[in-house]
Design an enzyme around this catalytic site. Structure first.
Site, PDB file in Angstrom:
ATOM      1  N   GLU A   1     -28.757 -14.637  -4.286  1.00 11.19           N
ATOM      2  CA  GLU A   1     -29.593 -15.440  -5.183  1.00 11.19           C
ATOM      3  C   GLU A   1     -31.086 -15.194  -5.004  1.00 11.19           C
ATOM      4  OE1 GLU A   1     -28.633 -19.657  -4.872  1.00 11.19           O
ATOM      5  OE2 GLU A   1     -28.724 -19.626  -2.701  1.00 11.19           O
TER       6      GLU A   1
ATOM      7  N   CYS B   1     -34.326 -28.142 -16.873  1.00  6.29           N
ATOM      8  CA  CYS B   1     -35.498 -28.653 -17.586  1.00  6.29           C
ATOM      9  C   CYS B   1     -36.136 -29.824 -16.856  1.00  6.29           C
ATOM     10  CB  CYS B   1     -35.117 -29.126 -18.981  1.00  6.29           C
ATOM     11  SG  CYS B   1     -34.383 -27.846 -19.979  1.00  6.29           S
TER      12      CYS B   1
ATOM     13  N   ARG C   1     -37.313 -26.824 -10.071  1.00  4.01           N
ATOM     14  CA  ARG C   1     -36.021 -27.054 -10.711  1.00  4.01           C
ATOM     15  C   ARG C   1     -35.523 -25.806 -11.426  1.00  4.01           C
ATOM     16  NH1 ARG C   1     -35.229 -32.669 -11.591  1.00  4.01           N
ATOM     17  NH2 ARG C   1     -34.013 -32.292 -13.451  1.00  4.01           N
TER      18      ARG C   1
ATOM     19  N   LYS D   1     -26.720 -16.596  -0.344  1.00  3.76           N
ATOM     20  CA  LYS D   1     -28.176 -16.639  -0.080  1.00  3.76           C
ATOM     21  C   LYS D   1     -28.796 -15.291  -0.427  1.00  3.76           C
ATOM     22  CE  LYS D   1     -28.831 -19.964   0.099  1.00  3.76           C
ATOM     23  NZ  LYS D   1     -28.015 -21.064  -0.065  1.00  3.76           N
TER      24      LYS D   1
ATOM     25  N   ASN E   1     -34.094 -33.010 -21.760  1.00  6.25           N
ATOM     26  CA  ASN E   1     -33.327 -32.296 -20.740  1.00  6.25           C
ATOM     27  C   ASN E   1     -31.866 -32.641 -20.990  1.00  6.25           C
ATOM     28  OD1 ASN E   1     -32.136 -31.297 -18.408  1.00  6.25           O
ATOM     29  ND2 ASN E   1     -33.007 -32.866 -17.063  1.00  6.25           N
ATOM     30  N   GLY E   2     -30.998 -31.626 -21.019  1.00  8.43           N
ATOM     31  CA  GLY E   2     -29.575 -31.886 -21.263  1.00  8.43           C
ATOM     32  C   GLY E   2     -29.110 -31.076 -22.462  1.00  8.43           C
TER      33      GLY E   2
ATOM     34  N   GLU F   1     -21.492 -18.307   2.198  1.00 11.02           N
ATOM     35  CA  GLU F   1     -22.821 -18.898   2.014  1.00 11.02           C
ATOM     36  C   GLU F   1     -23.913 -17.862   2.321  1.00 11.02           C
ATOM     37  OE1 GLU F   1     -24.040 -21.262   0.557  1.00 11.02           O
ATOM     38  OE2 GLU F   1     -26.001 -21.582   1.435  1.00 11.02           O
TER      39      GLU F   1
ATOM     40  N   TRP G   1     -35.492 -24.661 -19.223  1.00  8.12           N
ATOM     41  CA  TRP G   1     -34.546 -23.679 -18.703  1.00  8.12           C
ATOM     42  C   TRP G   1     -33.573 -23.424 -19.852  1.00  8.12           C
ATOM     43  CZ3 TRP G   1     -29.378 -22.918 -17.607  1.00  8.12           C
ATOM     44  CH2 TRP G   1     -29.070 -21.958 -16.632  1.00  8.12           C
TER      45      TRP G   1
ATOM     46  N   HIS H   1      -7.353  -4.929   1.899  1.00 12.77           N
ATOM     47  CA  HIS H   1      -6.782  -5.132   0.567  1.00 12.77           C
ATOM     48  C   HIS H   1      -7.794  -4.842  -0.536  1.00 12.77           C
ATOM     49  CE1 HIS H   1      -3.182  -6.696   2.383  1.00 12.77           C
ATOM     50  NE2 HIS H   1      -3.934  -7.476   3.153  1.00 12.77           N
TER      51      HIS H   1
ATOM     52  N   LYS I   1     -32.631 -25.332  -9.579  1.00 12.28           N
ATOM     53  CA  LYS I   1     -32.329 -26.090  -8.363  1.00 12.28           C
ATOM     54  C   LYS I   1     -31.248 -27.122  -8.631  1.00 12.28           C
ATOM     55  CE  LYS I   1     -33.008 -27.532  -4.185  1.00 12.28           C
ATOM     56  NZ  LYS I   1     -32.353 -26.678  -3.194  1.00 12.28           N
TER      57      LYS I   1
END
Ligand code: G6P
Length: 609
Positions: free
Chosen positions: A489, A2, A27, A486, A99-100, A482, A75, A505, A604
């Site tokens: 996402e 948010c 964000r 990428k 926000n929170g 990583e 969000w 395995h 973000k």
């Protein structure tokens, strides 16, 4: 997550708030809204699900304006993305953005329902608007009412509040979620970060946890958690619009990928001298603590966790120090057995990730020798709560998928490894050799960027795939992780990374012509083993995409595509090899037409648990 922006001014402020929301888009959000006081006793509000442009269209069709207002990108946490759940939340003449997470919202909601209030949203936030309204009904002014309500809230919050009966006032509070006050000429602002206000003001006050600010156009008064008036330092920001615009690039992510040579140069600047990492780079307290370090505990999330996972290999191989790396959400809820002499390292681009911050707070109770943050945002909560900091100096990162923050974190971590290693048997010659490698890093990364067109060709072959496998060994295993993150996402292709030795395995069962396998194969001591793993993939009809060192003997064929990433020495190879993986993911996402800079459902800066 948010985003909040608000202003008390003498001019019409709606367009400034909407522009602020646009800057906060990065964000991550799913709905947006604005509330304004028209100065004639009316509270006006517009809210929309979807993008800011939807809100703008709404505002064009039904214009509203005012000189005091608050705005928000949401969000979703409590309640689906829907107009009724979008902020600002209103009760009577009171409007709130938040926000929170207000953890005790349920008992509070029940309490106020019993008093006759009805709720129109599923959010935890609405209860704050209701409580403030109720206190005002009892005769309190906005500031006192907000203070009383906030005292009853548990959890993390950044809040902005306005009300019709005091049209030239805004109250803001911060506890665990970021909030900054912007100081203007005859107007003042609040925002989740300074970027929202670039172009409006360059003077900022960063609130501390527990602070409540009382803002009018002429004044800002700040009170700490004990209710005492306090002066917080004013910070002059040098952030300019130019520095944060996309420029010629189609996406922020691409711009940030290409900024890496410069970002790395800045990260290294002034920190390497005479074949050594300069101890002073970490600050006096850290350098003193380093003499007593016997082990390292790293805690981080997401991409920053991957940087820590690479560093673990370096700590053990170069600095002879045992190193443990853990994601913050696990670390903070697990019983810890702390070895004597352990350095606690957090890694965070934003410095606001809720789990990493909470893990740091927890760690401070657990007997670690020293806490060190590797962070990109100087005024962030994690920086402020740590004993020492090594800033990554990557510059503002806007693309949700982290790129330049990651490679600069790696460079910063390698410097930390050298500084500690010197105290644990790393020879001056070896340190000087790695320092020399670090000094070539910007050029080597620039070299990797020249593979862009070839990676775009590779990407064309990924466009219709549903899954991909990434393989690496040793310190390149986290690089593969990583790379897979990428791709996942931003292109929404399911991608998994495996330590190549684990292939037999399980994942070998998945290999077929539709499952591209990406391998990171620099010229290190595990190369021959990796090559055998890749033979196993080939023998089962898999299509291979190999990123290899210039010297590696790898022959391409119809189903084995090989790209040479230059000739990076082993220690810095993880940094250089990360770059083509970023470009590959970027181009696949572009081909698939996804929202590269703001991928669906992601944020973000993850400021809630
Ligand atoms: C989110 C971001 C990632 C980031 C992670 C940790 O998931 O989308 O890019 O790696 O948070 O964030 P931090 O700011 O702590 O590095």
């Amino acid at each position: 997550m948010c985003g909040i922006v608000g202003s008390v001014s003498h001019r019409s402020i709606c367009s400034v708030l909407v522009e602020g929301l646009r800057r906060l888009e990065y964000r991550g959000y799913d709905s947006a809204g604005v509330a304004l006081l028209d100065g004639e006793g009316k509270l006006l509000r517009a809210r929309e699900t979807g993008k800011i442009r939807e809100l703008e269209q709404n505002l064009q069709a039904n214009p509203i304006d005012g000189k005091t207002g608050i705005a928000h990108t949401r969000w979703a946490t409590h309640g689906v993305p829907a107009e009724r759940n979008a902020h600002p939340h209103v009760c009577g003449g009171v409007a709130v953005v938040h926000n929170g997470i207000i953890e005790n919202h349920e008992p509070l909601r029940i309490e106020y329902q019993a008093k006759g209030y009805s709720f129109t949203s599923d959010t935890d936030t609405e209860v704050a608007a209701v409580m403030i309204h109720d206190y005002m009904q009892q005769g309190l002014g906005l500031f006192e009412a907000a203070t009383q309500a906030i005292a009853r809230l548990q959890g993390a919050y950044a809040l902005g509040v306005i009300c019709v009966s005091e049209p030239h006032r805004m109250v803001a509070a911060r506890n665990g979620s970021p909030l900054v006050v912007g100081l203007g000429e005859d107007e003042n602002f609040i925002a989740s970060d300074i970027y929202a206000l670039v172009g409006e003001t360059q003077r900022f006050v960063f609130l501390d946890d527990g602070d409540i600010a009382d803002l009018t156009p002429e004044n800002v008064r700040i009170y700490d958690k004990a209710g005492s008036a306090v002066e917080r330092p004013v910070t002059e920001s040098r952030m300019t619009l130019d520095a944060v615009e996309r420029g010629e690039y189609r996406h922020y992510m691409l711009k940030e990928i290409f900024e890496q040579p410069v970002a790395l140069e800045k990260t290294l600047d002034g920190r390497l001298a005479a074949g050594q990492v300069v101890d002073a780079a970490f600050g006096q307290a850290a350098a003193a603590a380093f003499d007593h370090i016997q082990a390292v505990q790293i805690v981080a999330c997401g991409t920053s966790f991957h940087a820590g996972s690479v560093a673990r290999y370096w700590f053990e191989s170069l600095a002879n120090l045992p190193c443990n790396v853990e994601v913050a959400s696990e670390f903070r809820y697990r019983k810890q057995v702390v070895r004597p002499g352990t350095l606690f390292v957090t890694i965070s681009q934003s410095g606001e990730t809720a789990d990493t911050l909470a893990a740091l707070k927890e760690a401070k109770q657990l007997g670690y020798v020293h806490t060190l943050a590797i962070c990109n945002v100087p005024q962030s909560s994690i920086v402020r709560d740590s004993d020492s900091v090594l800033l990554t100096r990557a510059g503002m990162e806007i693309g949700v998928a982290s790129t330049k923050a990651f490679t600069t974190q790696l460079a910063a971590l390698l410097m930390l490894v050298l500084a500690l290693g010197r105290r644990h048997g790393l020879t001056p010659e070896k340190e000087a050799a790695i320092v020399a490698q670090l000094q070539t890093l910007p050029q080597q990364v620039a070299g990797a960027l020249r593979l862009d067109a070839q990676l775009e060709q590779w990407a064309a072959r990924f466009g219709d795939k549903h899954h991909a496998l990434y393989l690496g060994r040793g310190s390149q295993y986290p690089v593969a992780m990583e790379g897979a993150l990428k791709l996942k996402e931003i292109s929404y292709i399911h991608a998994e990374a495996y330590a190549a030795g684990e292939l037999k395995h399980g994942p070998l069962a998945l290999i077929d012509a539709d499952m591209p396998v990406v391998a990171v194969a620099p010229n290190d001591e595990l190369l021959d083993k990796l090559k055998s793993n890749l033979q196993e993939v080939q023998a089962r009809g898999g299509e291979l995409y190999v990123l290899a060192d210039e010297d590696v003997d790898f022959t391409g064929s119809e189903r084995v595509h090989v790209l040479r990433v230059g000739k990076a020495a082993e220690e810095i190879a993880p940094i250089v090899f990360s770059v083509p993986l970023q470009l590959l993911a970027y181009h696949v996402a572009v081909i698939r037409g996804t929202d590269v800079d703001q991928p669906r459902n992601l944020a973000k800066s993850v400021t809630v648990e």
